[in-house]
Scaffold this motif. Structure first.
Motif, PDB file in Angstrom:
ATOM      1  N   GLU A 106       0.829  -1.199   0.000  1.00 44.12           N
ATOM      2  CA  GLU A 106       0.000   0.000   0.000  1.00 44.12           C
ATOM      3  C   GLU A 106       0.864   1.251   0.000  1.00 44.12           C
ATOM      4  OE1 GLU A 106      -4.090  -1.325   2.279  1.00 44.12           O
ATOM      5  OE2 GLU A 106      -2.732   0.074   3.207  1.00 44.12           O
ATOM      6  N   ASN A 107       1.897   1.247   0.804  1.00 39.82           N
ATOM      7  CA  ASN A 107       2.784   2.398   0.837  1.00 39.82           C
ATOM      8  C   ASN A 107       3.445   2.616  -0.515  1.00 39.82           C
ATOM      9  OD1 ASN A 107       2.237   3.021   3.461  1.00 39.82           O
ATOM     10  ND2 ASN A 107       3.996   1.916   4.301  1.00 39.82           N
ATOM     11  N   LEU A 108       3.815   1.541  -1.166  1.00 40.74           N
ATOM     12  CA  LEU A 108       4.458   1.661  -2.467  1.00 40.74           C
ATOM     13  C   LEU A 108       3.483   2.230  -3.495  1.00 40.74           C
ATOM     14  CD1 LEU A 108       7.256   1.049  -3.519  1.00 40.74           C
ATOM     15  CD2 LEU A 108       6.395  -1.101  -4.407  1.00 40.74           C
ATOM     16  N   ASP A 109       2.245   1.726  -3.495  1.00 39.51           N
ATOM     17  CA  ASP A 109       1.235   2.258  -4.421  1.00 39.51           C
ATOM     18  C   ASP A 109       0.947   3.726  -4.138  1.00 39.51           C
ATOM     19  OD1 ASP A 109       0.957  -0.087  -5.821  1.00 39.51           O
ATOM     20  OD2 ASP A 109      -0.736  -0.820  -4.617  1.00 39.51           O
ATOM     21  N   SER A 110       0.816   4.067  -2.861  1.00 37.51           N
ATOM     22  CA  SER A 110       0.540   5.464  -2.529  1.00 37.51           C
ATOM     23  C   SER A 110       1.727   6.350  -2.880  1.00 37.51           C
ATOM     24  CB  SER A 110       0.175   5.603  -1.044  1.00 37.51           C
ATOM     25  OG  SER A 110       1.262   5.227  -0.226  1.00 37.51           O
ATOM     26  N   ARG A 111       2.925   5.837  -2.693  1.00 36.36           N
ATOM     27  CA  ARG A 111       4.112   6.611  -3.074  1.00 36.36           C
ATOM     28  C   ARG A 111       4.156   6.851  -4.578  1.00 36.36           C
ATOM     29  NH1 ARG A 111       8.848   3.803   0.576  1.00 36.36           N
ATOM     30  NH2 ARG A 111       8.100   4.555   2.578  1.00 36.36           N
TER      31      ARG A 111
END
Length: 191
Positions: free
Chosen positions: A19-24
């Protein structure tokens, strides 16, 4: 039991990291779009500046007529080496102010050119009569001024050597104004 906890944390960590990677990635895409918009804005400003420079590149009356009175080569004095860093070529000039309005200050470049019009040396100057309390501090129309302009000499530059060895008749001196401050407070800028 230890394996179960390990797998649980591994799955949980990978899911939260994903999720953090997608949001980043989405945040970076937003920033890229913002930067592209800023670049477009800057490019349009640059095009506007270029067009205004073309508009301002109009023929103008040069504010000074120049006559070279003398040319002197002044080698560096060893006693003055602390404040004098290089040899100099000094030109004594007679300047005639050609504009109709009195001026306080004229800022621009003096160019030494050869007979073909190639620039050999240049120097930015600021011409004024600030310490002349007797005849006034304004440069009046058709007034004659004398000035000594020194150019830094570089012995490894072949153009400077040409100027040093040339006679007064073999060189021309031209003035390109950058800004004129008139006595009434108006400022005229040139490009």
């Amino acid at each position: 039991m230890g394996r179960f906890l390990f797998l649980f944390f591994l799955i949980l960590f990978s899911y939260s990291y994903g999720e953090n990677l997608d949001s980043r990635v989405t945040e970076l895409e937003k920033k890229i779009k913002e930067l592209e918009q800023r670049i477009d804005i800057l490019e349009t400003k640059l095009e506007v500046k270029k067009s205004t420079v073309k508009i301002q590149n109009v023929e103008y009356k040069n504010p000074l007529k120049i006559k070279v009175l003398n040319k002197v080569f002044k080698p560096i004095n060893l006693r003055e080496k602390l404040w004098e860093k290089t040899d100099k070529i000094i030109l004594d000039l007679e300047l005639i102010y050609t504009l109709d309005k009195p001026a306080k200050n004229i800022k621009g470049y003096f160019y030494i050119k050869d007979k073909n019009g190639r620039v050999l040396m240049e120097r930015e100057v600021n011409l004024n009569k600030s310490f002349n309390f007797i005849s006034g501090t304004d440069i009046k129309p058709s007034e004659k001024l004398t000035a000594s302009i020194s150019f830094q000499y570089n012995e490894s530059n072949p153009d400077h050597i040409k100027v040093k060895e040339a006679e007064i008749d073999d060189i021309t001196v031209e003035f390109l104004p950058l800004q004129i401050r008139f006595s009434d407070g108006k400022i005229e800028k040139y490009n």
